[in-house]
Write an enzyme that holds these catalytic residues in place. Structure first.
Site, PDB file in Angstrom:
ATOM      1  N   HIS A   1     -16.555   3.587  -4.692  1.00 44.34           N
ATOM      2  CA  HIS A   1     -15.668   4.731  -4.507  1.00 44.34           C
ATOM      3  C   HIS A   1     -15.853   5.794  -5.586  1.00 44.34           C
ATOM      4  O   HIS A   1     -14.962   6.600  -5.841  1.00 44.34           O
ATOM      5  CB  HIS A   1     -14.213   4.291  -4.420  1.00 44.34           C
ATOM      6  CG  HIS A   1     -13.901   3.559  -3.153  1.00 44.34           C
ATOM      7  ND1 HIS A   1     -12.637   3.150  -2.814  1.00 44.34           N
ATOM      8  CD2 HIS A   1     -14.701   3.172  -2.117  1.00 44.34           C
ATOM      9  CE1 HIS A   1     -12.676   2.535  -1.638  1.00 44.34           C
ATOM     10  NE2 HIS A   1     -13.923   2.537  -1.210  1.00 44.34           N
TER      11      HIS A   1
ATOM     12  N   TYR B   1     -14.353  10.141  -1.934  1.00 41.63           N
ATOM     13  CA  TYR B   1     -13.418   9.720  -2.976  1.00 41.63           C
ATOM     14  C   TYR B   1     -13.504  10.601  -4.214  1.00 41.63           C
ATOM     15  O   TYR B   1     -12.581  10.613  -5.040  1.00 41.63           O
ATOM     16  CB  TYR B   1     -13.667   8.257  -3.358  1.00 41.63           C
ATOM     17  CG  TYR B   1     -13.159   7.290  -2.321  1.00 41.63           C
ATOM     18  CD1 TYR B   1     -11.847   6.854  -2.339  1.00 41.63           C
ATOM     19  CD2 TYR B   1     -13.997   6.822  -1.316  1.00 41.63           C
ATOM     20  CE1 TYR B   1     -11.362   5.976  -1.383  1.00 41.63           C
ATOM     21  CE2 TYR B   1     -13.531   5.944  -0.354  1.00 41.63           C
ATOM     22  CZ  TYR B   1     -12.213   5.525  -0.386  1.00 41.63           C
ATOM     23  OH  TYR B   1     -11.740   4.659   0.571  1.00 41.63           O
TER      24      TYR B   1
ATOM     25  N   CYS C   1     -19.217  -1.977   0.831  1.00 39.07           N
ATOM     26  CA  CYS C   1     -18.386  -0.821   1.169  1.00 39.07           C
ATOM     27  C   CYS C   1     -19.067  -0.081   2.312  1.00 39.07           C
ATOM     28  O   CYS C   1     -20.291  -0.134   2.462  1.00 39.07           O
ATOM     29  CB  CYS C   1     -18.239   0.092  -0.044  1.00 39.07           C
ATOM     30  SG  CYS C   1     -17.218   1.560   0.227  1.00 39.07           S
TER      31      CYS C   1
ATOM     32  N   ARG D   1       0.825  -1.200   0.000  1.00 42.16           N
ATOM     33  CA  ARG D   1       0.000   0.000   0.000  1.00 42.16           C
ATOM     34  C   ARG D   1       0.866   1.259   0.000  1.00 42.16           C
ATOM     35  O   ARG D   1       0.556   2.231  -0.683  1.00 42.16           O
ATOM     36  CB  ARG D   1      -0.929   0.000   1.224  1.00 42.16           C
ATOM     37  CG  ARG D   1      -1.789   1.248   1.332  1.00 42.16           C
ATOM     38  CD  ARG D   1      -2.681   1.210   2.545  1.00 42.16           C
ATOM     39  NE  ARG D   1      -3.500   2.411   2.621  1.00 42.16           N
ATOM     40  CZ  ARG D   1      -4.469   2.600   3.516  1.00 42.16           C
ATOM     41  NH1 ARG D   1      -4.717   1.670   4.415  1.00 42.16           N
ATOM     42  NH2 ARG D   1      -5.173   3.696   3.509  1.00 42.16           N
TER      43      ARG D   1
ATOM     44  N   ASN E   1     -10.663  -4.251  -1.355  1.00 50.19           N
ATOM     45  CA  ASN E   1     -10.556  -3.246  -2.404  1.00 50.19           C
ATOM     46  C   ASN E   1      -9.601  -3.682  -3.510  1.00 50.19           C
ATOM     47  O   ASN E   1      -8.687  -4.461  -3.260  1.00 50.19           O
ATOM     48  CB  ASN E   1     -10.053  -1.930  -1.793  1.00 50.19           C
ATOM     49  CG  ASN E   1     -11.138  -1.192  -1.058  1.00 50.19           C
ATOM     50  OD1 ASN E   1     -12.264  -1.106  -1.551  1.00 50.19           O
ATOM     51  ND2 ASN E   1     -10.816  -0.649   0.106  1.00 50.19           N
TER      52      ASN E   1
END
Length: 421
Positions: free
Chosen positions: A194, A244, A164, A90, A144
Site C-alpha cells: 500500500h 493509496y 495484494c 473497520r 491487511n
C-alpha cells in the site's frame, strides 16, 4: 492438492472460488476447505461456492468448517483473509482518527495500526496451528495490513508470502490501454504494501521495452482519474503511484472528503448484507456483478498464480509479492518486508533486482518501514508507549499531541482485542 481459506465466510470468497474454478488447469485443487467461526454466514458462502464449482465443471470437493485445526490439517497451502472485529471494527478505524484531522483508513495511519494490533496475534496463533498440522504448508497472507502481518509471519519462521491485488489491477488496466494481453505487461513495481510506485511498464518481461512514458502521454488523464490525483503530478513524478499514495500526497483533501460522507466500512457492510441475501438464493451459481464493487478485483487470479508457483504448478514466472527485502533495496533493513516483482517457486520467492530508487520515494519508504517496525513491536509486546511511538513515527501523524490523543482513542476502541490492556 488441498487448499484452506481461513476467513472463508467472507463475501470475497466467491471471487476466489470463481478463480479456482476457471483456472483449474493452473491450480488443480482436489479439496478446498473454507474455515470461519461465523457458521451461518459460512454455509451461505459455502453453498454458493459448491454451485460455482458445479456450474464450471470443477470436480473438487468443498468443505466448510468452524474448526480451524480440522480445516488446516493436511493443507498444502493456507490463505488468510480474516478481519478481526469485522466491519464494526473497520468502521471505528475509519472514523475516530478524523477527530484529530488525520486520515481514517483501515490499512494506514492510526486505523491501520489498530488493525495490526488486533490482527497480528490472531494470525500468529493460526500460523502456529498450521505449522503443527503440516510444517511444509505455505501461508499466503491477504489479511491487511499485509506488510506488517507478513513481517510477523516471517519473523516467526513461517513459510509465508504476502499478497495484494493492487499490482495485478494496474497490470490489467495498463494492458487494456496498450491493447495487449495482461501476461505481456511486466511492472517495475517497487515499495511497501500500500505504498508502491510503478517506475516502469515493460512489454514481454523484465528486459522488455519500457512503455511507461507512452502510457503517461496517451492515457495519463484516465490513469490520474482512477487514482484521484491530478494529471500534472503524475507528469512531474514520471511514475504511477498506487491509489493509496493519495493519503500521503493529498492528505488534507482526503480528510475533508472523509468527514462529509459515509465511511467505506458502512458502504461495505450494506453491500455485504445484499450479497449474503444473494448467496442464499439456491439458483445463484456464479459470482454476482455486485461483488466487483466489494473490492479485491483480480484477487483470485493473483492467488491462483501465487499458489500454483509455490506448489510447483504452472504459475507465472514473475509475480508481485510481499517478502523480506534481503538487500533488494539497500536503503532498507534486510528484514523489512517489501512489495516487488519476484520469481516464485516451490522453494520460495526471490525478489528481482530493482534499479536505483528516486530519493523522493525511497525516503517515504524508509519512514514507513520504521513505523512498521514499531507497529509490529507494539502488536507483539503491547503497551501504551509502544503504540504512541508507532503513531509518532507515522508520516500521516507525526505530531506528539496527535499521537497522544490517538493512542488513547485506539486503546479505548480496541480494548476487547488487546490482551495487554
Amino acid at each position: 492438492m488441498k487448499l484452506t481459506v481461513v476467513g472463508g465466510g467472507s463475501t470475497y470468497t466467491p471471487e476466489l472460488v470463481d478463480g479456482f474454478a476457471r483456472l483449474r488447469d493452473t491450480l488443480p485443487i482436489e479439496e478446498l476447505v473454507l474455515v470461519d467461526p461465523a457458521e451461518e454466514r459460512l454455509e451461505l458462502v459455502g453453498g454458493l461456492a459448491r454451485r460455482i464449482f458445479a456450474r464450471q465443471g470443477h470436480g473438487g470437493r468443498i468443505v466448510t468448517t468452524a474448526d480451524l485445526d480440522r480445516g488446516v490439517e493436511g493443507a498444502d497451502a493456507v490463505l488468510l483473509q480474516l478481519r478481526v472485529g469485522g466491519q464494526a471494527a473497520r468502521e471505528q478505524d475509519e472514523t475516530w482518527p478524523l477527530e484529530c484531522g488525520c486520515v481514517g483508513q483501515e490499512t494506514t495511519g492510526a486505523g491501520g495500526l489498530a488493525k495490526a494490533l488486533r490482527t497480528v496475534p490472531v494470525v500468529l496463533d493460526i500460523a502456529e496451528r498450521v505449522r503443527r498440522a503440516n510444517p511444509g504448508a505455505w501461508i499466503i497472507d491477504f489479511t491487511n495490513p499485509v506488510g506488517i502481518v507478513t513481517r510477523a509471519l516471517l519473523r516467526a519462521g513461517h513459510r509465508a508470502v504476502g499478497l495484494c491485488n493492487v499490482a495485478i489491477g494496474l497490470q490489467r488496466k495498463f494492458a487494456g490501454h496498450l491493447g495487449v494481453a495482461p501476461a505481456d505487461v511486466h511492472l517495475n513495481h517497487v515499495g511497501l504494501n500500500h505504498l508502491t510506485w510503478e517506475t516502469g511498464v515493460r512489454l514481454g518481461g523484465p528486459s522488455g521495452e519500457d512503455v511507461l512514458p507512452k502510457l503517461l502521454t496517451g492515457h495519463g488523464d484516465t490513469i490520474a482519474a482512477d487514482l484521484r490525483l491530478p494529471r500534472p503530478l503524475l507528469d512531474r513524478l514520471g511514475v504511477v503511484p498506487s491509489y493509496y499514495l493519495r493519503y500521503y500526497y493529498a492528505h488534507d483533501e482526503v480528510v475533508r472528503e472523509l468527514r462529509t460522507k459515509p465511511s467505506r466500512a458502512a458502504e461495505v457492510a450494506a453491500m455485504e448484507r445484499r450479497l449474503l441475501d444473494m448467496y442464499a438464493d439456491p439458483a445463484l451459481d456464479e459470482k454476482p456483478a455486485l461483488l466487483a464493487k466489494r473490492g479485491g478485483a483480480y484477487y483470485s487470479e493473483a492467488a491462483v498464480d501465487l499458489a500454483a508457483g509455490l506448489l510447483g504448478g504452472s504459475g507465472s514466472p514473475y509475480q508481485v509479492v510481499n517478502t523480506y527485502n534481503a538487500g533488494t533495496l539497500p536503503f532498507l533493513p534486510d528484514d523489512a518486508v517489501i512489495e516487488v516483482q519476484a520469481t516464485v517457486g516451490p522453494t520460495g520467492v526471490t525478489p528481482l533486482p530493482v534499479p536505483a530508487v528516486d530519493p523522493l520515494f525511497a525516503g517515504l519508504m524508509a519512514n514507513v518501514t520504521a513505523y512498521e517496525d514499531l507497529a509490529l513491536d507494539a502488536a507483539l509486546r503491547g503497551g501504551r508507549d509502544r503504540v504512541f511511538r508507532a503513531l509518532l513515527a507515522h508520516p500521516l501523524i507525526g505530531q506528539y499531541a496527535y499521537a497522544d490523543t490517538l493512542t488513547d482513542q485506539l486503546i479505548a476502541h480496541n480494548r476487547e482485542h488487546l490482551t495487554w490492556v
